[in-house]
Design a protein around this motif. Structure first.
Motif, mmCIF file in Angstrom:
data_model
loop_
_atom_site.group_PDB
_atom_site.id
_atom_site.type_symbol
_atom_site.label_atom_id
_atom_site.label_comp_id
_atom_site.label_asym_id
_atom_site.label_seq_id
_atom_site.Cartn_x
_atom_site.Cartn_y
_atom_site.Cartn_z
ATOM 1 N N GLY A 96 31.829 10.259 17.246
ATOM 2 C CA GLY A 96 30.841 11.532 17.399
ATOM 3 C C GLY A 96 29.780 10.997 17.920
ATOM 4 N N HIS A 97 29.122 9.931 17.737
ATOM 5 C CA HIS A 97 27.829 9.440 18.034
ATOM 6 C C HIS A 97 28.145 9.127 19.822
ATOM 7 N N PHE A 98 29.164 8.548 20.268
ATOM 8 C CA PHE A 98 29.461 8.461 21.453
ATOM 9 C C PHE A 98 29.616 9.837 22.407
ATOM 10 N N ARG A 99 30.356 10.660 21.553
ATOM 11 C CA ARG A 99 30.266 12.064 22.649
ATOM 12 C C ARG A 99 29.177 12.757 22.475
ATOM 13 N N HIS A 100 28.027 12.851 21.339
ATOM 14 C CA HIS A 100 27.109 13.383 21.539
ATOM 15 C C HIS A 100 26.157 12.919 22.584
ATOM 16 N N GLU A 101 25.894 11.334 22.487
ATOM 17 C CA GLU A 101 25.025 10.994 23.568
ATOM 18 C C GLU A 101 25.794 10.833 25.072
ATOM 19 N N SER A 102 26.929 11.184 25.137
ATOM 20 C CA SER A 102 27.465 11.253 26.408
ATOM 21 C C SER A 102 26.986 12.730 26.992
ATOM 22 N N GLY A 103 26.912 13.810 25.999
ATOM 23 C CA GLY A 103 26.376 14.898 26.258
ATOM 24 C C GLY A 103 24.824 14.897 26.851
ATOM 25 N N HIS A 104 24.259 14.262 26.375
ATOM 26 C CA HIS A 104 22.932 13.851 27.006
ATOM 27 C C HIS A 104 22.847 13.500 28.443
ATOM 28 N N TYR A 105 23.914 12.421 28.527
ATOM 29 C CA TYR A 105 24.025 12.016 30.044
ATOM 30 C C TYR A 105 24.316 12.908 30.900
ATOM 31 N N TYR A 106 25.456 13.876 30.636
ATOM 32 C CA TYR A 106 25.927 14.489 31.294
ATOM 33 C C TYR A 106 25.247 15.683 31.654
ATOM 34 N N TYR A 107 24.239 16.107 30.818
ATOM 35 C CA TYR A 107 23.338 17.112 30.986
ATOM 36 C C TYR A 107 22.173 16.659 32.285
ATOM 37 N N ASP A 108 21.789 15.480 32.263
ATOM 38 C CA ASP A 108 21.198 15.091 33.112
ATOM 39 C C ASP A 108 22.069 14.826 34.623
ATOM 40 N N LEU A 109 23.169 14.485 34.576
ATOM 41 C CA LEU A 109 24.144 14.468 35.758
ATOM 42 C C LEU A 109 24.478 15.668 36.377
ATOM 43 N N LEU A 110 24.859 16.638 35.428
ATOM 44 C CA LEU A 110 25.497 17.736 35.849
ATOM 45 C C LEU A 110 24.761 18.950 35.720
ATOM 46 N N VAL A 111 23.609 19.030 35.023
ATOM 47 C CA VAL A 111 22.903 20.471 34.872
ATOM 48 C C VAL A 111 21.611 20.263 35.418
ATOM 49 N N ARG A 112 20.780 19.379 35.104
ATOM 50 C CA ARG A 112 19.381 19.202 35.325
ATOM 51 C C ARG A 112 19.237 19.248 36.692
ATOM 52 N N GLY A 113 18.271 20.321 37.522
ATOM 53 C CA GLY A 113 18.141 20.303 38.918
ATOM 54 C C GLY A 113 19.057 20.744 39.578
ATOM 55 N N THR A 114 20.113 21.384 38.896
ATOM 56 C CA THR A 114 21.302 21.947 39.733
ATOM 57 C C THR A 114 21.297 23.670 39.639
ATOM 58 N N ALA A 115 22.465 24.153 40.092
ATOM 59 C CA ALA A 115 22.460 25.680 40.127
ATOM 60 C C ALA A 115 22.943 25.965 38.714
ATOM 61 N N TRP A 116 23.358 25.219 37.756
ATOM 62 C CA TRP A 116 23.655 25.338 36.638
ATOM 63 C C TRP A 116 22.621 25.443 35.322
ATOM 64 N N GLU A 117 21.281 24.950 35.822
ATOM 65 C CA GLU A 117 20.368 24.860 35.006
ATOM 66 C C GLU A 117 19.731 26.100 34.358
ATOM 67 N N GLN A 118 19.600 26.988 35.061
ATOM 68 C CA GLN A 118 19.226 28.287 34.655
ATOM 69 C C GLN A 118 20.079 29.151 33.588
ATOM 70 N N GLU A 119 21.489 28.995 34.219
ATOM 71 C CA GLU A 119 22.236 29.476 33.115
ATOM 72 C C GLU A 119 22.244 29.083 31.823
ATOM 73 N N VAL A 120 22.388 27.626 31.797
ATOM 74 C CA VAL A 120 22.296 26.704 30.631
ATOM 75 C C VAL A 120 21.013 27.200 29.738
ATOM 76 N N ILE A 121 19.917 27.331 30.463
ATOM 77 C CA ILE A 121 18.675 27.768 29.668
ATOM 78 C C ILE A 121 18.831 28.930 29.078
ATOM 79 N N GLU A 122 19.450 29.898 29.662
ATOM 80 C CA GLU A 122 19.623 31.273 29.253
ATOM 81 C C GLU A 122 20.382 31.083 27.936
ATOM 82 N N VAL A 123 21.355 30.504 27.766
ATOM 83 C CA VAL A 123 22.416 30.209 26.481
ATOM 84 C C VAL A 123 21.889 29.377 25.585
#
Length: 338
Positions: A188-215
Motif C-alpha cells: 500500500g505504501h508503494f502504491r500510494h507513493e507511486s501515485g505522487h510520482y505519476y501525478y508529477d509525470l503524467l498530470v502536472r503541466g499537461t492537458a490532464w491537469e485542469q480536469e484532475v483539479i476539477e475532480v
C-alpha cells in the motif's frame, strides 16, 4: 497477478525461487513478465527449457533477496527493479536484510502491476531528470547509530522513500491502529507513493491537469499547512461520502495518491481473481464494469473473512464521488499506456 506454472506443471508464485515439485530454479523475467523455470550451468548461467540464457540479479547472489533475472548478455549487474535503488539500509546490521527483503518484495509487486498496466517505468539511468528512485532508510527510533531522528515515507522529485521500520510487522500494526488506517501495508505504501510520482509525470503541466483539479481539488493549497490541520483536527469525520480514506481529505494531492493506490489495489486483485477463475473478464476500457466486478468480489472476500472469524478484508464503500475520481485515474493510465 497471473497464475504462474513451472515447466513441470506445478503451480508457483511470484516470489518463489525454486519449484518444490521438480527442483528447477524459478525466476521472474520482467521482459516477458512471467516466471521461468531454469537450470544453472557450470558457468553460473541460468538456462530455460527453450534455451534462453539469463543471469541472476546481484541482490540474489549476495543476499538471496531478489528472484528477478536479466538476459545473459545484459551488462547490468542488478535487475530492472533493483537498479532503481538509490539507497538501501546498512545490511550488516542484524535483521536488516530480512526487513529490506520485505520492502524489495513489495516493490517488485508494484513494478509488476505498473508494467502490466503499460505505465512508463524508467530509472535515473534512463531518464536523469524524471526517473524513478527508491531510498530505504532508518532513523534513530529503530537504530541509535544513525543520525536521522525521523524518516517519513514519502515522495519528492521521483524519489520514493520508505522507513525500514515499516517492514517490522509489529511497528506497522501499531502505527496503523494509531492512525486508523485500514490498509497500512508495504504494498500500500508503494502504491500510494507511486501515485505522487505519476501525478508529477503524467498530470502536472499537461492537458490532464485542469480536469484532475476539477475532480480532486486545487493541488496548490499549502501542503504542509493542510497536513498540520488534518492531524491537529483528527481529519474529516464525514470523509466516507466523498473520499476513499480519511487521509485522502488532508490535501488534493493525497486524495489523488490514495485513490491511485486504491485503483491499483482493485486492478491487481481483480487480475489475480480472474487468473484463478474467481472473477469474470471485464472490459478494460470500462470503469463501470471494473467497479461492478470489484464490488461483487469484495462481497465474497468479506464473507470469506467472516467465515474465518477475521475482520472484513474490504471495509470501504465506493461512492459516486470516489468512482468519478477512479474514472479520471483510469483514463490517465489508459492514455499513458498507449
Amino acid at each position: 497477478m497471473k497464475d504462474f506454472k513451472c515447466t513441470c506443471g506445478q503451480r508457483v508464485f511470484f516470489d518463489n525461487s525454486e519449484c518444490l515439485n521438480c527442483g528447477r530454479l524459478l525466476r521472474f523475467d520482467p521482459e516477458r513478465q512471467d516466471m521461468v523455470a531454469l537450470i544453472r550451468e557450470a558457468d553460473g548461467v541460468l538456462v530455460s527449457a527453450s534455451g534462453e540464457r539469463f543471469h541472476d540479479c546481484r541482490n540474489h547472489i549476495e543476499y538471496q533477496s531478489c528472484n528477478w533475472v536479466l538476459p545473459a548478455g545484459d551488462r547490468h549487474r542488478y535487475c530492472r527493479s533493483c537498479r532503481l535503488n538509490k539507497i538501501v539500509p546498512h545490511l550488516e546490521r542484524p535483521g536488516n536484510v530480512r526487513h529490506w527483503a520485505k520492502l524489495e518484495s513489495a516493490k517488485r509487486h508494484l513494478m509488476y502491476t505498473l508494467m502490466q498496466l503499460g505505465l512508463p517505468v524508467q530509472g535515473r539511468h534512463e531518464a536523469p531528470k524524471i526517473g524513478l528512485q527508491f531510498a530505504f532508510l532508518e532513523d534513530s527510533r529503530s537504530n541509535a547509530n544513525v543520525r536521522e531522528s525521523y524518516v517519513a515515507t514519502g515522495h519528492a522529485m521521483g524519489l520514493i522513500t520508505l522507513n525500514l521500520a515499516e517492514a517490522d510487522d509489529a511497528y506497522r500494526e501499531r502505527i496503523r491502529q494509531q492512525l486508523g488506517e485500514y490498509y497500512r501495508t508495504l504494498l500500500g505504501h508503494f502504491r500510494h507513493e507511486s501515485g505522487h510520482y505519476y501525478y508529477d509525470l503524467l498530470v502536472r503541466g499537461t492537458a490532464w491537469e485542469q480536469e484532475v483539479i476539477e475532480v480532486f481539488g486545487n493541488p496548490h493549497v499549502d501542503y504542509q499547512q493542510a497536513l498540520k490541520s488534518h492531524y491537529k483536527q483528527g481529519g474529516n469525520p464525514n470523509w466516507q461520502g466523498t473520499h476513499i480514506s480519511a487521509y485522502a481529505c488532508s490535501h488534493p494531492l493525497e486524495d489523488w495518491a490514495e485513490t491511485w493506490a486504491h485503483y491499483l489495489h482493485m486492478w491487481d486483485t481483480l487480475d489475480t481473481a480472474r487468473a484463478f477463475g474467481s472473477a469474470p473478464v471485464v472490459a478494460t476500457d470500462s470503469v463501470d464494469e471494473l467497479v461492478q466486478s470489484w464490488v461483487e468480489l469484495t462481497v465474497v472476500l468479506n464473507a470469506l473473512n467472516r467465515s474465518m472469524g477475521l475482520p472484513d478484508a474490504y471495509p470501504f464503500v465506493l461512492t459516486d464521488s470516489v468512482i468519478a475520481k477512479l474514472r479520471v485515474i483510469h483514463r490517465v493510465i489508459a492514455a499513458a499506456s498507449q
